[in-house]
Design a protein around this motif. Structure first.
Motif, PDB file in Angstrom:
ATOM      1  N   ARG A 277      -6.931  -2.530 -10.548  1.00  0.00           N
ATOM      2  CA  ARG A 277      -8.313  -2.298 -10.116  1.00  0.00           C
ATOM      3  C   ARG A 277      -8.709  -0.836 -10.340  1.00  0.00           C
ATOM      4  O   ARG A 277      -9.827  -0.538 -10.763  1.00  0.00           O
ATOM      5  CB  ARG A 277      -8.474  -2.644  -8.635  1.00  0.00           C
ATOM      6  CG  ARG A 277      -9.902  -2.381  -8.099  1.00  0.00           C
ATOM      7  CD  ARG A 277     -10.009  -2.738  -6.628  1.00  0.00           C
ATOM      8  NE  ARG A 277      -9.768  -4.155  -6.395  1.00  0.00           N
ATOM      9  CZ  ARG A 277     -10.696  -5.098  -6.533  1.00  0.00           C
ATOM     10  NH1 ARG A 277     -11.930  -4.784  -6.906  1.00  0.00           N
ATOM     11  NH2 ARG A 277     -10.403  -6.365  -6.318  1.00  0.00           N
TER      12      ARG A 277
ATOM     13  N   GLY B 108      -5.985   1.003   2.698  1.00  0.00           N
ATOM     14  CA  GLY B 108      -6.577   0.837   1.377  1.00  0.00           C
ATOM     15  C   GLY B 108      -6.730   2.184   0.708  1.00  0.00           C
ATOM     16  O   GLY B 108      -6.151   3.190   1.149  1.00  0.00           O
TER      17      GLY B 108
ATOM     18  N   THR C  80     -10.213  -6.607   2.681  1.00  0.00           N
ATOM     19  CA  THR C  80      -8.950  -7.341   2.681  1.00  0.00           C
ATOM     20  C   THR C  80      -8.545  -7.664   4.116  1.00  0.00           C
ATOM     21  O   THR C  80      -9.279  -7.357   5.057  1.00  0.00           O
ATOM     22  CB  THR C  80      -7.828  -6.502   2.034  1.00  0.00           C
ATOM     23  OG1 THR C  80      -7.529  -5.388   2.894  1.00  0.00           O
ATOM     24  CG2 THR C  80      -8.225  -6.002   0.658  1.00  0.00           C
TER      25      THR C  80
ATOM     26  N   PHE D  54      -8.161  -3.940   5.216  1.00  0.00           N
ATOM     27  CA  PHE D  54      -9.209  -2.942   5.002  1.00  0.00           C
ATOM     28  C   PHE D  54     -10.608  -3.495   5.263  1.00  0.00           C
ATOM     29  O   PHE D  54     -11.024  -4.473   4.632  1.00  0.00           O
ATOM     30  CB  PHE D  54      -9.139  -2.411   3.566  1.00  0.00           C
ATOM     31  CG  PHE D  54     -10.120  -1.307   3.279  1.00  0.00           C
ATOM     32  CD1 PHE D  54      -9.950  -0.047   3.828  1.00  0.00           C
ATOM     33  CD2 PHE D  54     -11.218  -1.524   2.462  1.00  0.00           C
ATOM     34  CE1 PHE D  54     -10.846   0.978   3.572  1.00  0.00           C
ATOM     35  CE2 PHE D  54     -12.125  -0.511   2.194  1.00  0.00           C
ATOM     36  CZ  PHE D  54     -11.931   0.746   2.752  1.00  0.00           C
TER      37      PHE D  54
ATOM     38  N   ASN E  25     -13.904   1.850  -3.772  1.00  0.00           N
ATOM     39  CA  ASN E  25     -13.003   1.611  -2.636  1.00  0.00           C
ATOM     40  C   ASN E  25     -12.279   0.282  -2.774  1.00  0.00           C
ATOM     41  O   ASN E  25     -12.739  -0.621  -3.492  1.00  0.00           O
ATOM     42  CB  ASN E  25     -13.790   1.601  -1.320  1.00  0.00           C
ATOM     43  CG  ASN E  25     -14.299   2.971  -0.934  1.00  0.00           C
ATOM     44  OD1 ASN E  25     -13.622   3.981  -1.117  1.00  0.00           O
ATOM     45  ND2 ASN E  25     -15.505   3.013  -0.396  1.00  0.00           N
ATOM     46  N   THR E  26     -11.178   0.152  -2.060  1.00  0.00           N
ATOM     47  CA  THR E  26     -10.515  -1.136  -1.927  1.00  0.00           C
ATOM     48  C   THR E  26     -11.533  -2.147  -1.397  1.00  0.00           C
ATOM     49  O   THR E  26     -12.304  -1.823  -0.490  1.00  0.00           O
ATOM     50  CB  THR E  26      -9.336  -1.031  -0.929  1.00  0.00           C
ATOM     51  OG1 THR E  26      -8.351  -0.144  -1.467  1.00  0.00           O
ATOM     52  CG2 THR E  26      -8.707  -2.381  -0.665  1.00  0.00           C
TER      53      THR E  26
ATOM     54  N   GLY F 160      -5.867  -5.927  -2.728  1.00  0.00           N
ATOM     55  CA  GLY F 160      -7.036  -5.337  -3.371  1.00  0.00           C
ATOM     56  C   GLY F 160      -6.702  -4.329  -4.451  1.00  0.00           C
ATOM     57  O   GLY F 160      -7.578  -3.603  -4.929  1.00  0.00           O
ATOM     58  N   LEU F 161      -5.432  -4.302  -4.879  1.00  0.00           N
ATOM     59  CA  LEU F 161      -4.996  -3.313  -5.872  1.00  0.00           C
ATOM     60  C   LEU F 161      -5.018  -3.862  -7.291  1.00  0.00           C
ATOM     61  O   LEU F 161      -5.133  -3.104  -8.252  1.00  0.00           O
ATOM     62  CB  LEU F 161      -3.573  -2.835  -5.537  1.00  0.00           C
ATOM     63  CG  LEU F 161      -3.449  -2.048  -4.229  1.00  0.00           C
ATOM     64  CD1 LEU F 161      -1.994  -1.921  -3.825  1.00  0.00           C
ATOM     65  CD2 LEU F 161      -4.084  -0.673  -4.390  1.00  0.00           C
TER      66      LEU F 161
ATOM     67  N   ASN G   8       0.830  -1.213   0.000  1.00  0.00           N
ATOM     68  CA  ASN G   8       0.000   0.000   0.000  1.00  0.00           C
ATOM     69  C   ASN G   8       0.861   1.259   0.000  1.00  0.00           C
ATOM     70  O   ASN G   8       0.518   2.256  -0.652  1.00  0.00           O
ATOM     71  CB  ASN G   8      -0.936   0.001   1.211  1.00  0.00           C
ATOM     72  CG  ASN G   8      -2.123  -0.927   1.022  1.00  0.00           C
ATOM     73  OD1 ASN G   8      -2.460  -1.306  -0.093  1.00  0.00           O
ATOM     74  ND2 ASN G   8      -2.758  -1.303   2.123  1.00  0.00           N
TER      75      ASN G   8
END
Length: 612
Positions: free
Chosen positions: A199, A217, A236, A239, A232-233, A187-188, A120
């Motif tokens: 993403r 996130g 995870t 997050f 949004n992310t 989550g990217l 991140n």
């Protein structure tokens, strides 16, 4: 993941730390009998209700209900985790902490979290670089400046830009030797049957931090009219949208200084608020506030002003947020924004003074709900008046202070155009209707519940016995052993007592750990606020165990007798049903059951008479 310390180390630190000395660094304390009192640092008050007991090494506030031991106090006052509080107190006490050893599973989880935090940070750097210096970020920079944001505020919040590319971030992270698996976990990056891709594309990026400033996130806003407007992310390891507040680490000190948090909906609202000087502003990342977000805020203040958009969705979200905050003990107000405006619009179009005026004239929960009720019903008609009053009664009934309740009754009566006594009559009927027989009713049926959860009220004998027995168990190992042998868990009525006794027994039988005082028990439930609060209240108040004759035998007798008698009542109800439906075979079995129970009651009473 924080550090873990052996129980004996924590106990040594607690034993060698005087809670009065620690608390007195933050609160002006005065000796009052065996205790010390002062103004509570966790809520605003004029009369001291915050008390420290040096003998029990506990603190408790009779105003807001916050309590605990020295670790709890430091965690709340300094917004520390438990390991951080242990480290702080160990340093003060001159105690060297042992090196930490993690189990393989814990070590693996910790390493995964650290990898995701690093990813991140790298992603944030990538997005910030694109926005600040790359030609691809020019349109996004111009957009932010056109919205009235300054270069300073953009940099202060670490804003960035995700280029309109399928693999911009993906390629960058590969160069940093980040595995595609970890990119997906963060989550990217999205995995599909055809491969991997970014993403976030063609979006202004808002890093979302935890209270310690670590990036959990991101939120991404489109530059055009495409949907979704905000992305949004996903959920995870790091997050969880309902557990974070956007802007909190940058707002924390101002929230403490002002003793108030302003809660808005969106990222741009927070940026505008901070730019115009309202640096105690955070966003709930969506609509309604969650309980977890409320608890996060509670570490910094007990006063919140909600400034959600003045549209239908915003009004509903405000109502839900108010209820969450009220139930958590906050003093809550609503900033009445003009129709069609959010805080960002208001500040850019009307400036600081307009926002200050709205904050200073913010409505209380009851005032806001009254206005909502009037807007939703035609109070020019009798039906509308009735419906408006009925919609407010649940909230009016929750106001404990008689002066405040009377003031609101008069205000409601004046706004709706009816006599105050009429509102009072409906309120009394509502309270009578909602009141249900329970453990805190006295013999006349009066509701005796209060902020102390019934600890100072008329307490049923079997509940008093359970609480007393729990205290005796903590003080005497022989009592713990006797309770395990003689008292089945199902005979205990209070779920909290059941949980605590179960845990104490498990610790002693499985791990040989014998918890022996209230301060240690508080540590045991530091992750369970309800149980921790119960423990503090239980050991703080001696009123219900002051009778010298209330021995272990008395406790066991009262608990067992109540259980047997309650079982008899249940079976009697089943017998009535079986008789009415002619279920003869079942009836025979039930009669045998009730006969055995009555024998047990007889033997229990006979045994008690013999002892007496």
């Amino acid at each position: 993941m924080g550090r873990w310390f052996p129980d004996e180390v924590v106990e040594d630190i607690r034993d060698r730390t005087d809670i009065v000395n620690i608390v007195s660094e933050y609160v002006v304390l005065k000796k009052q009998g065996k205790n010390y009192t002062g103004l509570c640092p966790f809520h605003v008050e004029n009369t001291p209700s915050f008390t420290v007991n040096p003998e029990k090494q506990l603190f408790y506030c009779f105003g807001c209900g916050v309590g605990g031991n020295v670790f709890t106090f430091l965690m709340k006052i300094e917004n520390l985790s438990f390991p951080e509080a242990v480290e702080r107190l160990a340093e003060r006490a001159g105690i060297s902490l042992p090196r930490q050893e993690f189990s393989p599973a814990v070590k693996k989880k910790k390493e995964e979290r650290e990898r995701l935090f690093r990813i991140n940070r790298l992603a944030a750097h990538f997005y910030q670089t694109i926005l600040a210096r790359h030609p691809a970020g020019k349109e996004a920079r111009n957009y932010l400046l056109s919205r009235g944001l300054t270069e300073e505020i953009i940099e202060h919040f670490g804003l960035g830009y995700a280029p309109d590319s399928w693999d911009g971030l993906l390629s960058y992270l590969r160069q940093k030797n980040i595995s595609q698996e970890d990119m997906v976990k963060a989550g990217l990056i999205v995995s599909s049957g055809k491969g991997y891709y970014d993403r976030f594309r063609n979006r202004i990026m808002f890093p979302i931090h935890d209270e310690r400033g670590r990036i959990l996130g991101f939120g991404g806003r489109v530059l055009d009219g495409s949907l979704p407007k905000y992305l949004n992310t996903p959920e995870t390891v790091l997050f969880h949208k309902g557990k974070v507040l956007y802007g909190l680490p940058l707002a924390a000190s101002a929230i403490r200084r002002h003793d108030q948090a302003i809660v808005v909906e969106g990222y741009m609202d927070v940026l505008a608020a901070h730019q115009y000087g309202f640096t105690n502003t955070v966003a709930s990342l969506g609509t309604a506030l969650t309980v977890e977000q409320g608890k996060l805020l509670r570490r910094f203040t007990s006063n919140v002003a909600i400034g959600y958009d003045a549209d239908t969705a915003g009004a509903k979200a405000t109502l839900r947020g108010l209820d969450v905050l009220r139930d958590l003990g906050f003093q809550v107000k609503v900033i009445a924004l003009p129709e069609g405006m959010d805080p960002d619009d208001l500040l850019r179009q009307r400036g600081t003074e307009a926002m200050e005026h709205l904050i200073n004239s913010a409505l209380t929960l009851m005032e806001y709900k009254l206005e909502q009720a009037i807007a939703a019903h035609d109070t020019n008609t009798v039906t509308g008046k009735v419906e408006a009053v009925n919609s407010i009664l649940p909230d009016l009934a929750k106001i404990e202070n008689s002066i405040a309740r009377q003031s609101y009754v008069q205000k409601i009566a004046e706004r709706i155009g009816i006599p105050g006594e009429a509102v009072y009559q409906e309120l009394r009927k509502y309270i009578r209707k909602k009141a249900k027989p329970g453990p805190w009713k006295d013999k006349k049926g009066k509701n005796r519940d209060n902020n102390n959860g019934g600890f100072l009220n008329v307490i049923p004998g079997h509940i008093r016995a359970e609480w007393t027995l729990l205290r005796l168990m903590l003080e005497d190992p022989e009592v713990r052993s006797r309770v395990r042998e003689e008292l089945p868990e199902e005979m205990l009525s209070d779920a909290k007592v059941r949980s605590i006794i179960r845990i104490l027994s498990s610790l002693e039988e499985d791990y040989g750990r014998k918890v022996s005082d209230a301060a240690e028990l508080v540590d045991l439930f530091r992750e369970e606020e309800d149980l921790q609060k119960f423990v503090v209240q239980l050991f703080w108040n001696d009123n219900f165990t002051s009778e010298k004759s209330y021995s272990v035998e008395d406790c066991l007798y009262s608990i067992k007798l109540h259980w047997f008698e309650s079982q008899v009542k249940e079976i009697q109800e089943k017998i009535k049903e079986a008789e009415s439906e002619n279920r003869e075979e079942e009836l025979v079995g039930l009669l045998k059951e009730i006969e055995e129970l009555q024998k047990s009651i007889y033997h229990l009473k006979s045994s008690r008479q013999t002892r007496l």
